[in-house]
Design an enzyme around this catalytic site. Structure first.
Site, PDB file in Angstrom:
ATOM      1  N   LYS A  85       0.817  -1.228   0.000  1.00 49.67           N
ATOM      2  CA  LYS A  85       0.000   0.000   0.000  1.00 49.67           C
ATOM      3  C   LYS A  85       0.843   1.269   0.000  1.00 49.67           C
ATOM      4  O   LYS A  85       0.470   2.268  -0.611  1.00 49.67           O
ATOM      5  CB  LYS A  85      -0.956  -0.013   1.195  1.00 49.67           C
ATOM      6  CG  LYS A  85      -2.036  -1.060   1.036  1.00 49.67           C
ATOM      7  CD  LYS A  85      -2.974  -1.111   2.206  1.00 49.67           C
ATOM      8  CE  LYS A  85      -3.925  -2.278   2.021  1.00 49.67           C
ATOM      9  NZ  LYS A  85      -4.891  -2.407   3.100  1.00 49.67           N
ATOM     10  N   GLY A 146      -0.469  -2.048  15.619  1.00 46.61           N
ATOM     11  CA  GLY A 146       0.116  -2.045  14.279  1.00 46.61           C
ATOM     12  C   GLY A 146       0.309  -0.627  13.758  1.00 46.61           C
ATOM     13  O   GLY A 146      -0.355   0.310  14.231  1.00 46.61           O
ATOM     14  N   ALA A 147       1.211  -0.484  12.813  1.00 46.06           N
ATOM     15  CA  ALA A 147       1.483   0.850  12.239  1.00 46.06           C
ATOM     16  C   ALA A 147       1.885   0.711  10.774  1.00 46.06           C
ATOM     17  O   ALA A 147       2.684   1.491  10.266  1.00 46.06           O
ATOM     18  CB  ALA A 147       2.578   1.551  13.033  1.00 46.06           C
ATOM     19  N   ASN A 170       2.871  -0.740  18.632  1.00 47.50           N
ATOM     20  CA  ASN A 170       3.479  -1.460  17.511  1.00 47.50           C
ATOM     21  C   ASN A 170       4.820  -2.022  17.948  1.00 47.50           C
ATOM     22  O   ASN A 170       5.459  -1.492  18.863  1.00 47.50           O
ATOM     23  CB  ASN A 170       3.665  -0.510  16.311  1.00 47.50           C
ATOM     24  CG  ASN A 170       4.003  -1.255  15.037  1.00 47.50           C
ATOM     25  OD1 ASN A 170       3.387  -2.277  14.733  1.00 47.50           O
ATOM     26  ND2 ASN A 170       4.985  -0.773  14.290  1.00 47.50           N
ATOM     27  N   ARG A 171       5.229  -3.108  17.296  1.00 50.10           N
ATOM     28  CA  ARG A 171       6.537  -3.705  17.555  1.00 50.10           C
ATOM     29  C   ARG A 171       7.627  -2.673  17.303  1.00 50.10           C
ATOM     30  O   ARG A 171       8.461  -2.411  18.154  1.00 50.10           O
ATOM     31  CB  ARG A 171       6.679  -4.879  16.579  1.00 50.10           C
ATOM     32  CG  ARG A 171       7.493  -6.022  17.032  1.00 50.10           C
ATOM     33  CD  ARG A 171       7.366  -7.142  16.053  1.00 50.10           C
ATOM     34  NE  ARG A 171       7.381  -6.739  14.638  1.00 50.10           N
ATOM     35  CZ  ARG A 171       7.518  -7.563  13.624  1.00 50.10           C
ATOM     36  NH1 ARG A 171       7.663  -8.848  13.859  1.00 50.10           N
ATOM     37  NH2 ARG A 171       7.499  -7.143  12.371  1.00 50.10           N
TER      38      ARG A 171
END
Ligand code: NAP
Length: 284
Positions: A85, A146-147, A170-171
């Site tokens: 994306k 998430g990011a 997020n990780r």
């Protein structure tokens, strides 16, 4: 690329000539075999009477740009899924406000050399939450995990609903900080590591490709747990079941974002409820 190889099948010449006059669409991702987008778009086509051919295209980061260039010569547009994306956003020649804000494109319209990039993930998620599930986002505390591209697409739409607060975990914390800093909003946003999470929230939205088990303290009796994934989500379902939490998958969002894409290409908004009902029945 010859038309026959674009749609990935060996077909008779007369059929090939016929589809030259049809609307060709595809969804590009990696992996892509699991995608339900062709099924959904063909159900919309049956509903609205607009003839189309919609297939799946597997790409790699190395050949994504070349694949798009080839598709632009035969197709009217395409959907883009993980992990392309952001790449699609970079390659689009013009962007809708939704895609520009998200810095992620999930829908492209090829038109006379122009690649118009759009993002329907935000409207898809918010419509599923507020309309299909009747969950009001206003004044709610939302925890978003998430990011990546999907997070970028949905965050502006969530913020437009005026929640009380948005927490992003997020990780890769730097990535989450960047996404948070880019938002133009009065809504307070905080970024936390998974291990820092402790206070209860009204809604957990997993946009990550894997679910990280959270401390039980993030849940209260009415917390809605929403996972954008609608397959390979056993990690999420195990955790929500263990904690008797209300869990919803991303099938409704998938249908709603597909309907918004269909409207973007054809100017007609399909009816989503029967399509979602059919997909749920097919999976039962
Ligand atoms: P992406 O751009 O590749 O981003 C992946 C995200 O997942 C990143 O935040 C990444 O964290 C995180 N992640 C990956 N592996 C992880 C792990 N082992 N533990 C924790 N976090 C991990 O993908 P995307 O486009 O955002 O898509 C994400 C998911 O949403 C996909 O499963 C996609 O199918 C789904 N989706 C569904 C819909 C729908 O309509 N239902 C729409 C859009 C997307 P780092 O940044 O730390 O690497």
């Amino acid at each position: 690329m010859p038309l026959c190889s674009v749609i990935g099948k060996t077909i008779p010449w007369y059929f090939s000539a016929m589809i030259l006059f049809m609307n060709l669409l595809t969804v590009i991702g990696n992996p892509i075999a699991h995608s339900l987008s062709p099924t959904i778009q063909l159900l919309f086509s049956g509903q609205t009477g607009i003839e189309l051919v919609y297939d799946k295209t597997l790409a790699t980061e190395q050949n994504f740009s070349t694949v798009l260039q080839q598709l632009a010569t035969t197709h009217i547009g395409c959907n883009i899924t993980a992990p392309f994306k952001t790449l699609a956003w970079q390659l689009a020649t013009r962007l809708t406000p939704e895609a520009a804000t998200a810095k992620a494109v999930n829908t492209l319209h090829f038109n006379s050399g122009e690649w118009l990039g759009h993002n329907t993930d935000g409207i898809g998620l918010v419509t599923d939450l507020t309309h299909n599930l009747q969950f009001k986002l206003t004044d709610k505390t939302i925890l978003l995990l998430g990011a990546g591209g999907a997070a970028r697409g949905v965050i502006p739409a969530l913020l437009a609903c005026q929640p009380k607060q948005l927490i992003i975990a997020n990780r890769d914390l730097a990535k989450a900080n960047l996404v948070a800093a880019e938002q133009n909003t009065q809504v307070p946003i905080s970024v936390q590591t998974y291990t820092q999470l402790e206070h209860s929230v009204d809604c957990i939205i997993n946009t990550a490709t894997a679910f990280t088990p959270l401390p039980a303290t993030v849940l209260h009796a009415n917390t809605l747990c929403y996972d954008l994934r609608y397959h390979n989500n056993a990690d999420f379902l195990t955790w929500t079941t263990q904690h008797s939490a209300r869990a919803v998958d991303g099938l409704g969002m998938l249908v709603e974002q597909a309907a918004a894409a269909y409207e973007f290409w054809f100017g007609v908004k399909p009816i989503t409820r029967p399509v979602l009902k059919q997909l749920r029945a097919d999976r039962a």
